[in-house]
Motif scaffolding. Sequence first.
Motif, short mmCIF file in Angstrom:
data_model
loop_
_atom_site.label_atom_id
_atom_site.label_comp_id
_atom_site.label_asym_id
_atom_site.label_seq_id
_atom_site.Cartn_x
_atom_site.Cartn_y
_atom_site.Cartn_z
N LEU A 1 3.59 10.30 -9.55
CA LEU A 1 2.86 10.60 -10.79
C LEU A 1 2.16 11.95 -10.71
CD1 LEU A 1 1.34 7.08 -11.53
CD2 LEU A 1 3.14 8.25 -12.82
N LEU A 2 1.58 12.27 -9.57
CA LEU A 2 0.93 13.58 -9.40
C LEU A 2 1.93 14.72 -9.54
CD1 LEU A 2 -1.59 13.05 -6.46
CD2 LEU A 2 -2.12 13.47 -8.86
N ILE B 1 2.41 1.81 -3.41
CA ILE B 1 1.41 2.33 -4.36
C ILE B 1 1.17 3.82 -4.11
CG2 ILE B 1 -1.03 2.21 -5.01
CD1 ILE B 1 -0.82 -0.84 -4.53
N LEU B 2 1.04 4.21 -2.85
CA LEU B 2 0.86 5.63 -2.52
C LEU B 2 2.04 6.48 -2.97
CD1 LEU B 2 -0.77 5.65 1.02
CD2 LEU B 2 -1.80 6.34 -1.13
N GLU B 3 3.25 5.97 -2.76
CA GLU B 3 4.44 6.71 -3.19
C GLU B 3 4.47 6.86 -4.71
OE1 GLU B 3 7.50 4.38 -1.34
OE2 GLU B 3 7.42 5.54 0.51
N GLU B 4 4.12 5.82 -5.42
CA GLU B 4 4.07 5.89 -6.89
C GLU B 4 3.00 6.86 -7.35
OE1 GLU B 4 4.91 5.08 -10.91
OE2 GLU B 4 6.05 4.81 -9.07
N TYR B 5 1.85 6.86 -6.71
CA TYR B 5 0.76 7.78 -7.04
C TYR B 5 1.21 9.23 -6.82
CZ TYR B 5 -3.77 10.13 -6.80
OH TYR B 5 -4.81 10.98 -6.99
N ASN B 6 1.86 9.48 -5.69
CA ASN B 6 2.36 10.83 -5.41
C ASN B 6 3.40 11.26 -6.43
OD1 ASN B 6 0.74 11.30 -3.20
ND2 ASN B 6 2.23 10.47 -1.75
N GLN C 1 2.81 15.14 -13.13
CA GLN C 1 1.71 15.75 -13.87
C GLN C 1 1.66 17.25 -13.64
OE1 GLN C 1 -2.14 14.20 -12.90
NE2 GLN C 1 -3.15 15.25 -14.57
N TYR D 1 0.83 -1.20 0.00
CA TYR D 1 0.00 0.00 0.00
C TYR D 1 0.87 1.26 0.00
CZ TYR D 1 -3.45 3.44 1.58
OH TYR D 1 -4.24 4.54 1.68
#
Length: 123
Positions: free
Chosen positions: A111-112, A104-109, A115, A101
């Motif tokens: 990507l944000l 996944i959160l680190e990867e999401y951050n 962006q 988890y």
Amino acid sequence: MDKHYGHIIERIIRRNGYSISELARLTNVNRRSIYNWFNQKNLKPEIIFRIGCALKHDFSEEFPELFTEDEFQKVIAPAKTSEEDSQTGPEISSSYWKDKYIRILEEYNRLLVNQVKQEPKKS
């Protein structure tokens, strides 16, 4: 031969791919303490045992003068309950899911952030 306990433990931890942060979390100390342990020639057997329990590693092979194989067997291969017998693999570990988890959160951050950097600035 004169053993440097800290160096031996550090080599095992790094060889097996454990992170210092994970070890610190599992042993309930800060990362600086882990690095201090690596620099100590003679570690207390309690600390070595604590690390072995956290990593499920039998340090009786590296330190036969301190431990017997039986001391780590209860930690490395605990008796399974009937509920655990029906489940196998790392999926049953809560720390496995917690670590997944967090990744996944680190990867999401990440990507944000990428962006936001790519968006044209509005005046």
